[in-house]
Each structure stands twice: as structure tokens, then as C-alpha cells.
Design a protein around this motif. Sequence first.
Motif, short mmCIF file in Angstrom:
data_model
loop_
_atom_site.label_atom_id
_atom_site.label_comp_id
_atom_site.label_asym_id
_atom_site.label_seq_id
_atom_site.Cartn_x
_atom_site.Cartn_y
_atom_site.Cartn_z
N LEU A 18 135.52 -23.96 -28.93
CA LEU A 18 135.89 -23.24 -27.72
C LEU A 18 137.03 -23.99 -27.04
O LEU A 18 136.91 -25.18 -26.74
N LYS A 19 138.13 -23.32 -26.82
CA LYS A 19 139.35 -23.97 -26.33
C LYS A 19 139.50 -23.95 -24.81
O LYS A 19 140.29 -24.70 -24.26
N ALA A 24 135.15 -26.42 -22.63
CA ALA A 24 135.13 -27.13 -23.91
C ALA A 24 134.04 -28.20 -23.90
O ALA A 24 133.95 -29.00 -22.97
N ARG A 25 133.18 -28.16 -24.90
CA ARG A 25 132.10 -29.15 -25.09
C ARG A 25 131.16 -29.23 -23.88
O ARG A 25 130.65 -30.29 -23.54
N VAL A 42 127.62 -25.89 -15.21
CA VAL A 42 127.92 -26.85 -16.26
C VAL A 42 127.17 -28.13 -15.90
O VAL A 42 127.37 -28.70 -14.83
N ILE A 43 126.29 -28.59 -16.80
CA ILE A 43 125.45 -29.74 -16.47
C ILE A 43 125.97 -31.06 -17.04
O ILE A 43 125.37 -32.10 -16.82
N ASN A 44 127.11 -31.02 -17.73
CA ASN A 44 127.57 -32.24 -18.39
C ASN A 44 129.04 -32.57 -18.14
O ASN A 44 129.67 -33.25 -18.94
N LYS A 45 129.59 -32.15 -17.01
CA LYS A 45 130.99 -32.45 -16.72
C LYS A 45 131.07 -33.01 -15.30
O LYS A 45 130.96 -32.27 -14.31
N ALA A 176 127.56 -31.22 -33.93
CA ALA A 176 127.70 -32.19 -32.84
C ALA A 176 128.75 -33.25 -33.15
O ALA A 176 129.29 -33.86 -32.24
N ASN A 177 129.06 -33.43 -34.42
CA ASN A 177 130.04 -34.45 -34.82
C ASN A 177 131.40 -33.87 -35.18
O ASN A 177 132.28 -34.60 -35.60
#
Length: 185
Positions: A18-19, A24-25, A42-45, A176-177
Motif C-alpha cells: 500500500l503506497k 503505509a505499514r 491508526v494504532i501504530n504511527k 511481515a518481512n
Amino acid sequence: MRMINLSPGILLIADPFLKDPNFARTVILLCEHQPKGSLGFVINKLFDQQLHHLVPEVMISNIPVYFGGPVQMDTIHFVHQQPELIDGGVEIIPGVYWGGHFEQVVAALNKGLLEPGQIKFFIGYAGWTDGQLEGEIQEKSWIISHSDTTLVFEQQEQLIWQQSLRNLGSNFAMMANFPIDPSLN
């Protein structure tokens, strides 16, 4: 792949390719899904300011704020695990509540009654109009998963996206990698 219905508490995991720079991520906790549209965070930014910078009444420093999404960046939202301290929240999965009385949040923080792992703050939110999220899922922008309370309140945000994929099993774990830009390999 198992089919999961869109509903509050679902995690939307960004496809590795996803760009969109906003997503993204990322991993989004879906808090509302209705015919008129959907809303999540968004829980991780991490956002570049802490809560006491945005809410001067908060006397505690070092409380992170996350970039909830690009919509209404002048609003602060939260999810928490403390309904006995914060009235008015909506339970979106067992033990996880969205919103509530913000004055109670500030008071509980200032009294030391809330631990960072029990509440997460967001500036802005991610929103979709009627049918938009379903369209993005059909386009394979998002991988859908059940929520995991541990992931929602994870303090090491850089681990959330990868762990979300690993939790889905071996077919997703290798994603994930994947490199952010495969052309650089």
C-alpha cells in the motif's frame, strides 16, 4: 482465507505494498462501521507531539499521541481499558472502550490513576464514506483481522504491523518481512 465481517473492533492491516503515505505499514482499529461510513484509528504511527503539548490541562509528560488518520487533525480521540474511571465510552471489543468523558481522562491522568498501557490517544482519524472501505478491501489494500487487546495497547508501535501479520499464521507471516520498496532489493 476466512471471511471476517466488518464491525467495530476489527483490525485493518495495510497490505505491504500500500503506497498511500498516510497508511503505509499501518494497522487501524475499526471503531464504527455503519451504512453511512466507517471510522477507525491508526494504532501504530506516533504523532510528533505528546499529549501535554496538545492539552495543556494534562500535567503528565511523556504520554504519546498517535496519528489516528488524516481526517479532522484538530480533534483528539482515545481508546481505553478503564470504564470504571471513564464514563461514556463505547465497548468495541471486550475490555476496550472508545471515547468517554475527556474531563475524567484528564483528572485520572493527573492523579496517576491511568497507566500508559491502559489508554491510547489519537489526533485525527481514518474515515470512509459509504462503500469506500469495502472497495479498498476488494482492491486488496487491507487485510482484515480480529482485534487483539495486546496489539491495540502495544507501547512499541514499530512492532504492531509485523506482529498483526504474524498473528494471522504462516501465510501472512512472511509478508511481515517484505521490503517497503521491493525494487531496492
